[in-house]
Design a protein around this motif. Structure first.
Motif, PDB file in Angstrom:
ATOM      1  N   VAL A 271       0.845  -1.200   0.000  1.00 36.88           N
ATOM      2  CA  VAL A 271       0.000   0.000   0.000  1.00 36.88           C
ATOM      3  C   VAL A 271       0.879   1.249   0.000  1.00 36.88           C
ATOM      4  CG1 VAL A 271      -1.641   1.353   1.356  1.00 36.88           C
ATOM      5  CG2 VAL A 271      -1.993  -1.105   1.076  1.00 36.88           C
ATOM      6  N   ASN A 272       1.917   1.219   0.787  1.00 39.66           N
ATOM      7  CA  ASN A 272       2.819   2.374   0.883  1.00 39.66           C
ATOM      8  C   ASN A 272       3.500   2.647  -0.455  1.00 39.66           C
ATOM      9  OD1 ASN A 272       4.363   4.441   2.283  1.00 39.66           O
ATOM     10  ND2 ASN A 272       6.091   3.014   2.190  1.00 39.66           N
ATOM     11  N   ARG A 273       3.949   1.601  -1.116  1.00 38.12           N
ATOM     12  CA  ARG A 273       4.635   1.768  -2.396  1.00 38.12           C
ATOM     13  C   ARG A 273       3.687   2.159  -3.531  1.00 38.12           C
ATOM     14  NH1 ARG A 273       6.084  -2.779  -4.059  1.00 38.12           N
ATOM     15  NH2 ARG A 273       5.588  -4.168  -2.323  1.00 38.12           N
ATOM     16  N   SER A 274       2.399   1.858  -3.371  1.00 40.97           N
ATOM     17  CA  SER A 274       1.427   2.157  -4.426  1.00 40.97           C
ATOM     18  C   SER A 274       1.107   3.640  -4.532  1.00 40.97           C
ATOM     19  CB  SER A 274       0.127   1.388  -4.169  1.00 40.97           C
ATOM     20  OG  SER A 274      -0.574   1.944  -3.062  1.00 40.97           O
ATOM     21  N   GLY A 275       1.379   4.405  -3.470  1.00 39.43           N
ATOM     22  CA  GLY A 275       1.090   5.832  -3.470  1.00 39.43           C
ATOM     23  C   GLY A 275      -0.301   6.190  -2.996  1.00 39.43           C
ATOM     24  N   VAL A 276      -1.132   5.176  -2.725  1.00 35.78           N
ATOM     25  CA  VAL A 276      -2.526   5.446  -2.378  1.00 35.78           C
ATOM     26  C   VAL A 276      -2.671   6.043  -0.979  1.00 35.78           C
ATOM     27  CG1 VAL A 276      -3.142   3.229  -1.306  1.00 35.78           C
ATOM     28  CG2 VAL A 276      -4.844   4.467  -2.656  1.00 35.78           C
ATOM     29  N   LEU A 277      -1.605   5.981  -0.162  1.00 34.11           N
ATOM     30  CA  LEU A 277      -1.674   6.558   1.186  1.00 34.11           C
ATOM     31  C   LEU A 277      -1.963   8.057   1.159  1.00 34.11           C
ATOM     32  CD1 LEU A 277       1.161   4.798   3.245  1.00 34.11           C
ATOM     33  CD2 LEU A 277      -1.309   4.613   3.556  1.00 34.11           C
ATOM     34  N   VAL A 278      -1.518   8.730   0.112  1.00 33.46           N
ATOM     35  CA  VAL A 278      -1.805  10.159  -0.029  1.00 33.46           C
ATOM     36  C   VAL A 278      -3.304  10.398  -0.083  1.00 33.46           C
ATOM     37  CG1 VAL A 278      -1.589  12.168  -1.545  1.00 33.46           C
ATOM     38  CG2 VAL A 278       0.379  10.650  -1.182  1.00 33.46           C
ATOM     39  N   PHE A 279      -3.997   9.568  -0.848  1.00 34.44           N
ATOM     40  CA  PHE A 279      -5.440   9.728  -1.022  1.00 34.44           C
ATOM     41  C   PHE A 279      -6.206   9.266   0.222  1.00 34.44           C
ATOM     42  CE2 PHE A 279      -3.413   9.063  -5.132  1.00 34.44           C
ATOM     43  CZ  PHE A 279      -3.786  10.226  -5.777  1.00 34.44           C
ATOM     44  N   ILE A 280      -5.665   8.246   0.890  1.00 33.75           N
ATOM     45  CA  ILE A 280      -6.275   7.802   2.147  1.00 33.75           C
ATOM     46  C   ILE A 280      -6.166   8.912   3.189  1.00 33.75           C
ATOM     47  CG2 ILE A 280      -6.083   6.141   4.047  1.00 33.75           C
ATOM     48  CD1 ILE A 280      -5.156   4.060   2.026  1.00 33.75           C
ATOM     49  N   SER A 281      -5.030   9.601   3.198  1.00 31.15           N
ATOM     50  CA  SER A 281      -4.849  10.721   4.132  1.00 31.15           C
ATOM     51  C   SER A 281      -5.844  11.839   3.855  1.00 31.15           C
ATOM     52  CB  SER A 281      -3.417  11.264   4.030  1.00 31.15           C
ATOM     53  OG  SER A 281      -2.469  10.266   4.344  1.00 31.15           O
ATOM     54  N   LEU A 282      -6.045  12.155   2.590  1.00 32.05           N
ATOM     55  CA  LEU A 282      -7.039  13.176   2.217  1.00 32.05           C
ATOM     56  C   LEU A 282      -8.430  12.764   2.681  1.00 32.05           C
ATOM     57  CD1 LEU A 282      -5.995  14.213  -1.412  1.00 32.05           C
ATOM     58  CD2 LEU A 282      -5.768  15.552   0.677  1.00 32.05           C
ATOM     59  N   PRO A 330     -12.384  -1.562  -4.574  1.00 34.34           N
ATOM     60  CA  PRO A 330     -13.574  -0.700  -4.516  1.00 34.34           C
ATOM     61  C   PRO A 330     -13.550   0.249  -3.317  1.00 34.34           C
ATOM     62  CG  PRO A 330     -14.210  -2.965  -4.957  1.00 34.34           C
ATOM     63  CD  PRO A 330     -12.759  -2.987  -4.594  1.00 34.34           C
ATOM     64  N   ILE A 331     -13.014  -0.224  -2.203  1.00 35.92           N
ATOM     65  CA  ILE A 331     -12.919   0.612  -0.998  1.00 35.92           C
ATOM     66  C   ILE A 331     -11.951   1.767  -1.239  1.00 35.92           C
ATOM     67  CG2 ILE A 331     -12.334   0.630   1.463  1.00 35.92           C
ATOM     68  CD1 ILE A 331     -12.880  -2.419   1.440  1.00 35.92           C
ATOM     69  N   LEU A 332     -10.776   1.445  -1.775  1.00 37.94           N
ATOM     70  CA  LEU A 332      -9.776   2.478  -2.038  1.00 37.94           C
ATOM     71  C   LEU A 332     -10.268   3.476  -3.083  1.00 37.94           C
ATOM     72  CD1 LEU A 332      -6.507   0.335  -2.038  1.00 37.94           C
ATOM     73  CD2 LEU A 332      -7.418   1.775  -0.201  1.00 37.94           C
ATOM     74  N   PHE A 333     -11.090   3.004  -4.017  1.00 35.25           N
ATOM     75  CA  PHE A 333     -11.659   3.912  -5.018  1.00 35.25           C
ATOM     76  C   PHE A 333     -12.549   4.959  -4.345  1.00 35.25           C
ATOM     77  CE2 PHE A 333     -15.239   5.048  -7.787  1.00 35.25           C
ATOM     78  CZ  PHE A 333     -14.551   5.635  -8.839  1.00 35.25           C
ATOM     79  N   ILE A 334     -13.436   4.512  -3.458  1.00 36.84           N
ATOM     80  CA  ILE A 334     -14.320   5.454  -2.770  1.00 36.84           C
ATOM     81  C   ILE A 334     -13.518   6.404  -1.886  1.00 36.84           C
ATOM     82  CG2 ILE A 334     -16.101   5.647  -0.992  1.00 36.84           C
ATOM     83  CD1 ILE A 334     -17.557   3.405  -2.128  1.00 36.84           C
ATOM     84  N   LEU A 335     -12.528   5.881  -1.173  1.00 38.94           N
ATOM     85  CA  LEU A 335     -11.688   6.731  -0.341  1.00 38.94           C
ATOM     86  C   LEU A 335     -11.002   7.807  -1.175  1.00 38.94           C
ATOM     87  CD1 LEU A 335     -12.193   4.551   1.847  1.00 38.94           C
ATOM     88  CD2 LEU A 335      -9.761   4.658   2.396  1.00 38.94           C
TER      89      LEU A 335
END
Length: 504
Positions: A271-282, A330-335
């Motif tokens: 997850v960390n390497r994917s870059g999605v943590l930025v969007f989860i933080s938002l 799907p969860i990460l998409f909504i986040l």
């Protein structure tokens, strides 16, 4: 000026969607340009599809712990392929991912009222999907459209408080389908149905609650009735229940010398390497600032609960298989959608929304680059093609030329590609052994040995180390297979210094 700006946003959105959609489909090993053979699980599922087409009964004559609907999907792909199995499966994958894409975007548009931010979120998620699909034709991939459909309807109920009886029925229907693809992927239905139960109970809206229960149940029981009928007709119901539920639970419980901490750390690193943590933080920042009465705030809370519950199902087997993470998409998409939507609002980016929001496309570029090079370019350009020059293809050609179609073979602890390429079947239902410790399953161990005695395969294919190693136990049946081959078979050929072919 506004119309011109809207047109630019639409064009950018469509380009992002097209790129995202295409790159996922080109990362699948079944695609027409692929030069790699199907991966382990994919080859097994294709074997099931071939078997059903040729009149074999899943569970009775083919052993695995996945759900019956997954095997029906494989059969449909084999049927559509009309001799080209990969093409038929790829057509099914295109159709399924099309549905997933449509409902992802519908869900995003429901939240943001436009397609621009959802298209960016879709690109972000597809860069992750390049890795989690792991070559495609896996159970999680085929579960995605049904998860997406149900999630869309649940989101619509929360945001608009509107639904029809057909909506409730479809929620139940998709839940039933998921249950019979793989039962441990139903976190969505558990979390959101509990939400509806608690919400309606708190306001004492019992007629609405009863209606929701009845029609969701009706959708689920429709699928169950069809599956049970098939089980009764084929006399496979007992084995279906054992393999799909009992054995699947036991499989998930056996950690194979690992700990749940290990896959947890591995998934979090991914997850960390994917870059999605930025969007989860938002997303979590948006939760802090949204009004309690905002339905998106309610949706956000439920999504967090769903995310945690679903993540537990991802890591509970104690195995780091990236395709397990596909159900998180799907969860990460909504986040991502909610996070970007909030950011665009608070920054009041009315004049230059394109340039600012598009900067977020930089975040997943590393994940995109790795996925593009490894899972698209290399997959489709590697030379020589595994379909023309590889040990499994050579073995399959030899078997096909030196045996009849009705003569059984056995491929030990590899995958099902040799069966599929040679158009042959196993001497028993254990054509590929599930990842179990067979000393803990004496009935399965005894059945495997009896099948070797009562229906000996003409050819047996093993990895070289099966014969060169000394086995102290029979966890993976290597000890027994080694003994049988030494006593009753002669080595025919060695292929590419890795596979050995024995003949009876």
């Amino acid at each position: 000026m506004v119309k011109k700006n809207n047109k630019v946003l639409l064009i950018i959105s469509l380009i992002l969607i097209l790129i995202s959609f295409s790159m996922v489909l080109l990362s699948l090993r079944t695609n027409p340009f692929s030069n790699r053979l199907n991966a382990h699980d994919s080859s097994m599922f294709i074997y099931f599809g071939r078997g059903i087409k040729d009149g074999m009964i899943p569970y009775n004559e083919m052993f695995d712990h996945k759900g019956i609907i997954l095997f029906f999907v494989q059969y449909l792909g084999i049927f559509l392929g009309n001799g080209n199995d990969n093409l038929g499966i790829w057509i099914i994958e295109v159709l399924f991912f099309s549905v997933t894409t449509i409902f992802f975007l519908k869900m995003g548009k429901l939240i943001t009222k436009d397609i621009f931010i959802p298209s960016i979120a879709f690109f972000v998620i597809c860069t992750i999907g390049l890795h989690t699909f792991e070559g495609g034709n896996l159970s999680e991939e085929f579960a995605l459209p049904f998860i997406s459909i149900a999630l869309y309807f649940f989101v619509k109920i929360i945001l608009t408080n509107r639904y029809s009886r057909m909506t409730l029925f479809l929620i139940g229907l998709t839940g039933g389908i998921i249950f019979f693809i793989r039962s441990n992927m139903i976190a969505l239905w558990i979390v959101f149905c509990l939400f509806l139960l608690i919400k309606n109970t708190m306001v004492k809206n019992y007629p609405i609650l009863l209606e929701q229960i009845c029609f969701i149940f009706l959708g689920g029981i429709t699928v169950c009735s069809g599956v049970l009928t098939y089980g009764f007709i084929t006399e496979s119901l007992n084995e279906m229940i054992y393999q799909t539920f009992i054995l699947n639970f036991q499989y998930s419980s056996i950690l194979e010398n690992t700990s749940p901490v290990s896959p947890n750390e591995s998934f979090l690193d991914f997850v960390n390497r994917s870059g999605v943590l930025v969007f989860i933080s938002l997303f979590f920042m948006s939760m802090l600032y949204r009004d309690k009465k905002d339905p998106i705030k309610t949706l956000s809370v439920i999504i967090v609960i769903y995310m945690l519950f679903n993540y537990m199902t991802v890591i509970m087997s104690g195995r780091f298989y990236l395709h397990y993470f596909t159900t998180m998409l799907p969860i990460l998409f909504i986040l991502t959608v909610i996070g970007l939507y909030w950011f665009s609002d608070i920054m009041v980016l009315k004049n230059k929304p394109i340039s600012i929001i598009l900067l977020f496309l930089i975040v997943p570029l590393f994940s995109f680059y790795v996925g593009l090079t490894r899972n698209i370019i290399e997959l489709n350009t590697i030379q020589p093609s595994e379909y023309t020059e590889s040990a499994p293809v050579e073995v399959a050609q030899f078997i096909e030329e030196n045996s009849d179609e009705d003569e059984p073979i056995y491929v030990h602890n590899i995958n099902a590609n040799i069966y599929n390429l040679s158009d042959r079947y196993s001497n028993s239902r254990f054509f590929v052994l599930p990842s179990l410790n067979y000393e803990m399953f004496p009935n399965l161990l005894a059945e495997f040995k009896n099948d070797f005695k009562n229906c000996p395969p003409k050819f047996v294919v093993v990895k070289k180390d099966v014969m060169s190693s000394s086995w102290e136990d029979d966890e993976k049946l290597n000890k027994y297979v080694q003994k049988v081959l030494q006593q009753e078979y002669t080595i025919e050929r060695e292929f590419d210094q890795q596979l050995l072919l024995f003949e009876k």
